[in-house]
Design an enzyme around this catalytic site. Structure first.
Site, mmCIF file in Angstrom:
data_model
loop_
_atom_site.group_PDB
_atom_site.id
_atom_site.type_symbol
_atom_site.label_atom_id
_atom_site.label_comp_id
_atom_site.label_asym_id
_atom_site.label_seq_id
_atom_site.Cartn_x
_atom_site.Cartn_y
_atom_site.Cartn_z
ATOM 1 N N GLU A 1 16.677 122.701 33.083
ATOM 2 C CA GLU A 1 16.313 121.448 33.608
ATOM 3 C C GLU A 1 17.384 120.517 32.205
ATOM 4 O O GLU A 1 18.548 120.086 32.784
ATOM 5 C CB GLU A 1 15.922 120.895 34.020
ATOM 6 C CG GLU A 1 15.330 120.645 35.852
ATOM 7 C CD GLU A 1 14.155 122.100 36.373
ATOM 8 O OE1 GLU A 1 14.543 122.899 34.865
ATOM 9 O OE2 GLU A 1 14.311 122.190 37.099
ATOM 10 N N GLU B 1 9.438 125.725 40.368
ATOM 11 C CA GLU B 1 8.968 124.292 40.426
ATOM 12 C C GLU B 1 7.873 125.443 41.888
ATOM 13 O O GLU B 1 6.652 124.931 42.171
ATOM 14 C CB GLU B 1 9.200 123.378 40.897
ATOM 15 C CG GLU B 1 9.630 122.990 39.508
ATOM 16 C CD GLU B 1 10.683 121.813 39.819
ATOM 17 O OE1 GLU B 1 11.570 121.857 40.379
ATOM 18 O OE2 GLU B 1 9.820 120.538 38.576
ATOM 19 N N ALA C 1 17.675 124.136 42.304
ATOM 20 C CA ALA C 1 17.915 123.241 43.021
ATOM 21 C C ALA C 1 19.665 123.709 43.240
ATOM 22 O O ALA C 1 20.126 124.099 41.869
ATOM 23 C CB ALA C 1 17.324 121.823 42.581
ATOM 24 N N GLY D 1 13.805 124.191 40.136
ATOM 25 C CA GLY D 1 13.092 124.478 41.508
ATOM 26 C C GLY D 1 12.407 125.455 42.306
ATOM 27 O O GLY D 1 11.437 125.859 42.891
HETATM 28 C C1 3H9 Z 1 16.853 122.472 39.517
HETATM 29 O O1 3H9 Z 1 16.210 122.487 40.199
HETATM 30 C C2 3H9 Z 1 16.580 120.594 39.165
HETATM 31 C C3 3H9 Z 1 15.140 120.496 39.967
HETATM 32 O O2 3H9 Z 1 13.848 120.818 39.068
HETATM 33 C C4 3H9 Z 1 14.603 119.630 40.520
HETATM 34 C C5 3H9 Z 1 15.316 119.074 42.108
HETATM 35 C C6 3H9 Z 1 14.512 118.439 43.143
HETATM 36 N N1 3H9 Z 1 23.413 125.960 42.241
HETATM 37 O O3 3H9 Z 1 26.122 132.140 36.638
HETATM 38 P P1 3H9 Z 1 26.863 133.521 37.300
HETATM 39 C C7 3H9 Z 1 26.314 130.225 41.765
HETATM 40 S S1 3H9 Z 1 18.279 122.701 38.453
HETATM 41 C C8 3H9 Z 1 24.060 126.100 42.532
HETATM 42 O O4 3H9 Z 1 28.002 133.504 37.518
HETATM 43 P P2 3H9 Z 1 24.353 135.432 36.471
HETATM 44 C C9 3H9 Z 1 27.124 130.029 40.155
HETATM 45 O O5 3H9 Z 1 27.760 128.657 40.184
HETATM 46 C C10 3H9 Z 1 18.596 123.473 38.756
HETATM 47 N N2 3H9 Z 1 25.162 127.173 41.951
HETATM 48 O O6 3H9 Z 1 25.983 134.571 37.800
HETATM 49 C C11 3H9 Z 1 28.534 131.233 40.654
HETATM 50 O O7 3H9 Z 1 29.048 130.375 41.704
HETATM 51 P P3 3H9 Z 1 30.014 131.537 42.178
HETATM 52 C C12 3H9 Z 1 18.103 124.394 37.610
HETATM 53 C C13 3H9 Z 1 24.373 128.179 41.212
HETATM 54 O O8 3H9 Z 1 23.837 136.733 36.996
HETATM 55 C C14 3H9 Z 1 26.974 132.273 41.708
HETATM 56 O O9 3H9 Z 1 25.600 131.006 41.744
HETATM 57 N N3 3H9 Z 1 18.395 125.819 37.296
HETATM 58 C C15 3H9 Z 1 22.873 127.694 40.730
HETATM 59 O O10 3H9 Z 1 25.660 135.789 35.553
HETATM 60 C C16 3H9 Z 1 26.813 133.029 40.630
HETATM 61 O O11 3H9 Z 1 26.342 132.741 39.339
HETATM 62 C C17 3H9 Z 1 19.446 126.280 36.873
HETATM 63 O O12 3H9 Z 1 19.862 126.080 35.520
HETATM 64 C C18 3H9 Z 1 22.332 126.743 41.264
HETATM 65 N N4 3H9 Z 1 21.329 126.757 40.133
HETATM 66 O O13 3H9 Z 1 23.645 134.719 36.295
HETATM 67 C C19 3H9 Z 1 20.197 127.793 36.746
HETATM 68 N N5 3H9 Z 1 22.692 128.709 40.005
HETATM 69 O O14 3H9 Z 1 30.050 132.586 41.894
HETATM 70 C C20 3H9 Z 1 21.310 128.105 36.588
HETATM 71 C C21 3H9 Z 1 23.933 129.988 39.808
HETATM 72 O O15 3H9 Z 1 30.447 130.210 43.081
HETATM 73 N N6 3H9 Z 1 22.137 129.762 36.630
HETATM 74 N N7 3H9 Z 1 25.218 128.720 40.851
HETATM 75 O O16 3H9 Z 1 30.853 130.615 41.113
HETATM 76 C C22 3H9 Z 1 21.623 129.891 35.967
HETATM 77 O O17 3H9 Z 1 21.423 130.269 34.859
HETATM 78 C C23 3H9 Z 1 22.416 131.857 36.397
HETATM 79 O O18 3H9 Z 1 23.558 131.151 37.422
HETATM 80 C C24 3H9 Z 1 21.811 132.448 36.817
HETATM 81 C C25 3H9 Z 1 22.381 134.039 37.660
HETATM 82 C C26 3H9 Z 1 20.855 132.556 35.409
HETATM 83 C C27 3H9 Z 1 20.993 132.460 37.865
#
Ligand code: 3H9
Length: 710
Positions: A136, A114, A65, A111
């Site tokens: 999460e 999911e 999400a 998400g």
């Molecule tokens: C969820 O899903 C809740 C659900 O269960 C329920 C919902 C109802 N959202 O880290 P990076 C952005 S909770 C917003 O540098 P990498 C990040 O801020 C979510 N933004 O790249 C950055 O932005 P910017 C559960 C996100 O290759 C850009 O993408 N998911 C999100 O080193 C690049 O990211 C997580 O906790 C997001 N979900 O790593 C995963 N994800 O360029 C969180 C990324 O503007 N994300 N961004 O600064 C990660 O772990 C890493 O970002 C990922 C990529 C491994 C995906």
């Protein structure tokens, strides 16, 4: 917005998701609207028999999400509504009358995972970039779009709890073994295999999965009595691990339990209610802020925006000093940055020992199946050693990791400068000594920089990078990028004794020593601080670091900052008694075969004190915490860190400051500077001048300011 493109061939719709203008796919509200419209269209399209969902991004399927949207939630009801929307979306996918296949490459998280769980078949690539999981709880939340219900039903209660409660992600092979995905294939054939699966499912119907989990699995996962044991054990472990500070994993456990014992509808209700409540807790707010802070640091090169420099490409690294630190730096550089690393020490046997330790880091990954054997062989070949600087002429970067002594470090710098190319960088791994002092006689001070690694290097996530006034921007950017390539979160800090991490640690450790001298029991001090949320207490930390090392650092700090940071006599007396901490199995604690067995009661006799009874834990906590907060405020005011963000990230990743508290500067903001000044003033009256509030804090209190703007 057009995030989806659809092509239909032979009745199979290939839906490609590519969120415009974003580096990763994430489930934004807008995207959910679009997806709902799209699947309604596909439902009514008689030419479509089945659907394949694939990502158009290079290395992410869906990263979850949109976390940005969480920061705008103000009430639990709003957050619950968001979760309900996610659940409804996944429900529509699951109930879709035609098969939907998820073709997964890259991050499939939260998400995103999911959504994949709601699909009828999952094909993943075998790439190391493919990570599937539910992180999460690391954001203080629980899977809120059906994950707490669907995952346990798919892979069993134990395996699901293992992922959900720790916020774990799994590689594709492990996901296949668990039953989380149905097929694993090379990236080049992902689409073909997913389309073939969609075709098969459309013709033959959804396959029923029969997975054997063995007798123990059948008993524990398959019966209510067995599952009760699983829940009880999980809860016990969680309470021990989180100390009750993190509500999310316990809430997730409840949601999983309700979903399995009372059916999906009740499970979904429990999930969204708890998601709503968690999303607006201060714990979740702080963890989300840390996510954005570390993400922002991934792009921050440590120089003012707009600085145009071409960083040096670092392919060969020389490391001087093949002791514990040097060897670990070499092993980690090879493992993560894939550079050639040559260890130099005075004698070959020592070099050999260092190489063995560096190789040990690779071996450990191989053993844990995190490194395939061919890659292990390739990386191991990048390690080499020397006793005479041979090969250093080809180095792009030399990292010095010798004894923490100014003269020794200066001598090494002079020797290395004679060997290396003029454009090569010299980095010194010092924990306290100012870089300008080390670089004072350097031929090329603009190429000299500090890289302060934390021990154990292969596990500690933080790296402090310290330019002196003479260091040029190219050197800074090159060192920061290399630190990141080594897998570190990098903060660039000012060239001031102790830099950031050891600066704020210094008064905290000193005060623990002062309290022991007053007769406060060692275990009371450590227990109080681990209950407060630190992973280890200050006394155990001194044992880990080494009392000799701690003493050396505290002398540098004393010389630089005067009586305020005077080290307690206790450390000196311990060293006189031959106690160096864990490394010689004699410290404040006793050790047996490498394991800490408890406080060594003889310590009180050595220090000439009688342990006090009934000393209040709140006093211990107040003295230790407020000294650290005060030092953080003072150092931040002196510009040691470039922002409160860097200061908090440094404290959390460098010394394990409890993440749920957001970092020392965030904590001051939450308590308010005024109240921190008041408490410090009372402590100053009771215990002396070392508690005098920092000028920066007083100034902030008088104008009602904050360290963080938000
Ligand atoms: C969820 O899903 C809740 C659900 O269960 C329920 C919902 C109802 N959202 O880290 P990076 C952005 S909770 C917003 O540098 P990498 C990040 O801020 C979510 N933004 O790249 C950055 O932005 P910017 C559960 C996100 O290759 C850009 O993408 N998911 C999100 O080193 C690049 O990211 C997580 O906790 C997001 N979900 O790593 C995963 N994800 O360029 C969180 C990324 O503007 N994300 N961004 O600064 C990660 O772990 C890493 O970002 C990922 C990529 C491994 C995906």
């Amino acid at each position: 917005m057009t995030a989806f493109t659809t092509t239909v061939d032979s009745g199979l719709a290939l839906v490609t998701l590519d969120l415009p203008g974003e580096p990763v796919n994430k489930l934004t509200s807008g995207l959910i609207d679009e997806w709902e419209t799209l699947i309604e269209r596909l439902r009514g399209d008689s030419a479509v028999r089945a659907v394949v969902l694939v990502s158009g991004k290079p290395d992410s399927f869906i990263a979850g999400a949109d976390i940005e949207e969480f920061t705008r939630l103000t009430t639990a009801a709003e957050a619950e509504a968001l979760s309900r929307r996610g659940q409804d979306l996944m429900d529509r996918v699951e109930q879709f009358p035609k098969p939907i296949v998820a073709a997964i490459h890259g991050a499939c998280l939260g998400g995103g995972c999911e959504l994949a769980l709601a699909c009828h078949w999952r094909v993943a690539t075998d790439s190391p970039k493919t990570q599937i999981g539910l992180p999460e709880v690391q954001l203080g939340l629980l899977p809120g779009a059906g994950g707490c219900v669907r995952l346990p039903r798919l892979i069993g209660a134990r395996a699901a709890l293992d992922i959900i409660l720790a916020g774990k992600t799994e590689r594709a092979q492990k996901a296949l073994k668990l039953g989380l995905v149905d097929e694993v294939v090379p990236q080049s054939i992902l689409r073909q295999v997913a389309l073939a699966a969609a075709d098969r499912l459309a013709r033959e119907g959804t396959a029923r999965r029969h997975r054997s989990r063995g007798a123990a699995g059948a008993l524990l996962d398959g019966t209510p009595v067995g599952r009760r044991i699983v829940y009880r054990m999980a809860q016990k472990q969680l309470l021990k691990k989180t100390g009750g500070h993190y509500p999310a994993p316990l809430a997730a456990l409840e949601a999983v339990r309700i979903g399995l014992e009372h059916g999906p509808a009740e499970g979904f209700r429990a999930e969204r209610e708890r998601f709503g409540a968690l999303a607006v807790t201060p714990v979740s707010r702080n963890l989300v802020r840390i996510f954005f802070a570390t993400t922002a640091l991934k792009k921050d090169d440590g120089v003012p925006p707009g600085t145009e420099v071409e960083p040096l490409a670092i392919g060969r690294v020389g490391i001087v000093g093949s002791g514990f630190m040097g060897a670990a730096i070499a092993g980690t550089a090879v493992l993560n940055a894939e550079v050639e690393a040559r260890l130099k020490d005075a004698e070959l046997p020592r070099v050999g020992k260092g190489l063995k330790a560096a190789l040990g880091i690779l071996d450990e990954r191989l053993k844990r199946r995190r490194l395939p054997a061919p890659r292990h062989r390739r990386l191991a070949a990048l390690l080499s050693g020397t006793a005479d600087y041979s090969g250093f002429t080809r180095a792009d970067l030399v990292i010095e990791a010798v004894f923490e002594d100014l003269d020794v470090k200066r001598r090494v710098l002079a020797e290395v400068e004679r060997e290396i190319r003029p454009e090569a960088i010299f980095a010194t791994n010092t924990s306290t000594i100012p870089i300008r002092d080390i670089a004072a006689g350097a031929a090329r001070p603009e190429r000299v920089i500090g890289m302060h690694f934390f021990s154990p290097v292969e596990r500690m996530p933080l790296l402090e990078i310290i330019p002196s006034d003479a260091t040029d921007a190219r050197t800074v950017v090159s060192a920061v990028r290399f630190g990141r390539a080594m897998g570190k979160t990098v903060i660039v800090v000012r060239d001031h004794p102790g830099f950031w991490v050891n600066r704020i640690l210094s008064p905290y450790l000193n005060e623990a020593g002062v309290m022991i001298e007053e007769g406060v029991p060692v275990d009371l001090i450590d227990r109080t601080m681990t209950r407060w949320g630190f992973p280890v207490g200050p006394v155990a930390l001194m044992d880990e670091v080494g009392l000799d090392v701690a003493q050396k650092a505290s002398k540098v700090m004393h010389a630089a900052f005067g009586e305020r940071l005077a080290p307690p006599a206790a450390i000196g007396r311990m060293i006189e008694d031959g106690r160096l901490g864990r490394k010689n199995a004699r410290g404040f604690y006793a050790y047996h075969e490498g394991h800490k067995t408890g406080v060594d009661e003889r310590v009180y006799r050595i220090l000439g004190v009688k342990p006090l009874e009934g000393f209040a834990a709140e006093d211990v906590e107040r003295r230790l915490v407020y000294l650290m907060l005060n030092e953080a405020a003072m150092a931040c005011g002196e510009g040691v860190v470039r922002s409160a963000r860097d200061g908090d990230v440094g404290a959390i990743f460098g010394i394990g400051f409890p993440p749920f508290r957001g970092g020392p500067l965030r904590l001051i903001d939450e308590l308010t500077a005024g109240s921190v000044v008041e408490t410090l003033t009372r402590l100053q009256e009771a215990h002396g001048a070392r508690f005098a509030p920092a000028p920066a804090l007083e100034a902030m209190a008088s104008r009602g300011g904050r360290f963080h703007p938000d």
